[in-house]
Design a protein around this motif. Sequence first.
Motif, PDB file in Angstrom:
ATOM      1  N   GLY A 207       9.805  55.307  45.365  1.00  0.00           N
ATOM      2  CA  GLY A 207      10.485  56.317  46.152  1.00  0.00           C
ATOM      3  C   GLY A 207      11.384  55.636  47.156  1.00  0.00           C
ATOM      4  N   CYS A 208      11.902  56.385  48.102  1.00  0.00           N
ATOM      5  CA  CYS A 208      12.876  55.885  49.074  1.00  0.00           C
ATOM      6  C   CYS A 208      12.225  55.742  50.449  1.00  0.00           C
ATOM      7  CB  CYS A 208      14.062  56.836  49.163  1.00  0.00           C
ATOM      8  SG  CYS A 208      14.855  57.158  47.579  1.00  0.00           S
ATOM      9  N   ARG A 209      12.210  54.523  50.973  1.00  0.00           N
ATOM     10  CA  ARG A 209      11.558  54.288  52.263  1.00  0.00           C
ATOM     11  C   ARG A 209      12.303  54.963  53.408  1.00  0.00           C
ATOM     12  NH1 ARG A 209       9.302  48.344  53.612  1.00  0.00           N
ATOM     13  NH2 ARG A 209       8.813  48.550  51.389  1.00  0.00           N
ATOM     14  N   LEU A 211      13.118  57.922  53.505  1.00  0.00           N
ATOM     15  CA  LEU A 211      12.547  59.265  53.626  1.00  0.00           C
ATOM     16  C   LEU A 211      11.057  59.245  53.925  1.00  0.00           C
ATOM     17  CD1 LEU A 211      14.320  61.159  50.687  1.00  0.00           C
ATOM     18  CD2 LEU A 211      15.066  60.868  53.062  1.00  0.00           C
ATOM     19  N   ASN A 217       7.414  52.403  48.723  1.00  0.00           N
ATOM     20  CA  ASN A 217       8.787  52.873  48.565  1.00  0.00           C
ATOM     21  C   ASN A 217       9.788  51.746  48.817  1.00  0.00           C
ATOM     22  OD1 ASN A 217       7.897  55.479  47.999  1.00  0.00           O
ATOM     23  ND2 ASN A 217       7.907  56.080  50.154  1.00  0.00           N
ATOM     24  N   ILE A 235      12.247  57.521  40.119  1.00  0.00           N
ATOM     25  CA  ILE A 235      11.553  58.158  41.247  1.00  0.00           C
ATOM     26  C   ILE A 235      10.271  58.804  40.735  1.00  0.00           C
ATOM     27  CG2 ILE A 235      11.722  59.859  43.096  1.00  0.00           C
ATOM     28  CD1 ILE A 235      13.609  57.445  43.388  1.00  0.00           C
ATOM     29  N   LEU A 241       5.747  60.047  48.512  1.00  0.00           N
ATOM     30  CA  LEU A 241       6.982  60.773  48.804  1.00  0.00           C
ATOM     31  C   LEU A 241       6.951  61.414  50.186  1.00  0.00           C
ATOM     32  CD1 LEU A 241       7.663  62.524  45.370  1.00  0.00           C
ATOM     33  CD2 LEU A 241       8.625  60.383  46.235  1.00  0.00           C
ATOM     34  N   ASP A 251       9.972  67.489  47.479  1.00  0.00           N
ATOM     35  CA  ASP A 251      10.010  66.112  47.976  1.00  0.00           C
ATOM     36  C   ASP A 251      10.562  65.171  46.906  1.00  0.00           C
ATOM     37  OD1 ASP A 251       8.543  66.371  50.662  1.00  0.00           O
ATOM     38  OD2 ASP A 251       7.183  67.352  49.269  1.00  0.00           O
ATOM     39  N   ARG A 254      14.268  65.520  46.893  1.00  0.00           N
ATOM     40  CA  ARG A 254      14.885  64.864  48.041  1.00  0.00           C
ATOM     41  C   ARG A 254      15.020  63.365  47.802  1.00  0.00           C
ATOM     42  NH1 ARG A 254      11.396  64.761  51.874  1.00  0.00           N
ATOM     43  NH2 ARG A 254      12.846  64.040  53.471  1.00  0.00           N
ATOM     44  N   HIS A 255      13.996  62.760  47.228  1.00  0.00           N
ATOM     45  CA  HIS A 255      14.049  61.318  46.965  1.00  0.00           C
ATOM     46  C   HIS A 255      15.055  61.008  45.861  1.00  0.00           C
ATOM     47  CE1 HIS A 255      10.712  59.432  49.367  1.00  0.00           C
ATOM     48  NE2 HIS A 255      10.453  60.715  49.558  1.00  0.00           N
ATOM     49  N   HIS A 258      18.445  61.226  47.530  1.00  0.00           N
ATOM     50  CA  HIS A 258      18.735  60.085  48.403  1.00  0.00           C
ATOM     51  C   HIS A 258      19.071  58.864  47.559  1.00  0.00           C
ATOM     52  CE1 HIS A 258      18.629  57.616  52.038  1.00  0.00           C
ATOM     53  NE2 HIS A 258      18.050  56.696  51.273  1.00  0.00           N
TER      54      HIS A 258
END
Length: 358
Positions: A207-209, A211, A217, A235, A241, A251, A254-255, A258
């Motif tokens: 995932g994206c850190r 977020l 992530n 993802i 998340l 969520d 959103r990832h 992003h």
Amino acid sequence: MPTLPYPVINALGVLTNPNIALEAAKAGTQDQIGASATQRVDARALADARSSGLSAVNMTLGHVAGPSDPYELTLNDIQVWDEFIATHPADLLKVISAADIAAAHAGGRVGVIYGFQNSEMLGDDPERVAEFASLGVRVIQLTYNGRNPAADGCMVADDAGLSAFGIEAVAQMNAQRVLVDLSHSSEKTCLDALHHSIRPIAITHSGCRALANLPRNKTDAELRLLAQRGGVVGIYAMPFLREQGQPMAEDLLRHIEHAIHVCGEDHVGFGSDGHVTAVDDMASYLRFLAEDVAQRKQSGIGAAGESAAVVLFAPDLTGPTQFQALAEMMQKRGHSAARVEKILGGNFLRLMREVWGA
């Protein structure tokens, strides 16, 4: 709900029916693990995977953690899965090249991509990459959460990145056209491997850190360099998340968005890190999860963000309709059909074609 008309690739997932393990736990019997994971792939799991439209899944084989000899366990697991796939030719196809994914999609079968989530089965011999490649292994993740001879995982505090052995291992993976996976890696390991690899790399499930600031992530710096080097990030639908509470489909979206913003739409995919078959008994699942989280923590292989109160999937995005539902959710948020096709399979198919060959 109809299946999608293009190849759907789950960059990290499982084919098992989770309810088999839950029934075993309720009965007080020992669930089959490791090389016997095929015993949790029943007729329902196969039917669900095929009806979902899944064209290929990168599935973890062999050693991840534990006391068994990593090399011997992994060799045995490969043999077991070879035999299992051979006895289910109408349902499954072992994936060696990108063409096999197209063939699986055309035939309504599920392509099984052999992947590792650790590199400890290499021992101290990077030449073992060639041996595993000859057996059909197409993806090797450098680390799990901790430190191994190749590199540091995301839970290592004194992050030293890729080791000299790890540099050799990456070179061998490049030479053997095995896809390097940087999921679970530390930030330095990820950046080091991206600099050393001469082929594009995958982060199959993360995932994206930006977020959710959790070690599992990836930072924007990692994602940006991954894209610049031609790689793809998948993802996941995992607890990471959110920093707190249960992640839902919102969520995940959103990832994904992003990652598209940072990487561009050609470098993002989906790697659920989960199963297609839905959980039937959530109360039993939560008891099972609590035991698993406790065991992972006790054995030192857990990651920050794991919780007995947070299930390992998005509760509003489960079962065989999950890929179609995700596609519809993305289009409702304004993403074009062409972009959705890339996210759900096209980008990983391009990457796999480039690394493995057509």
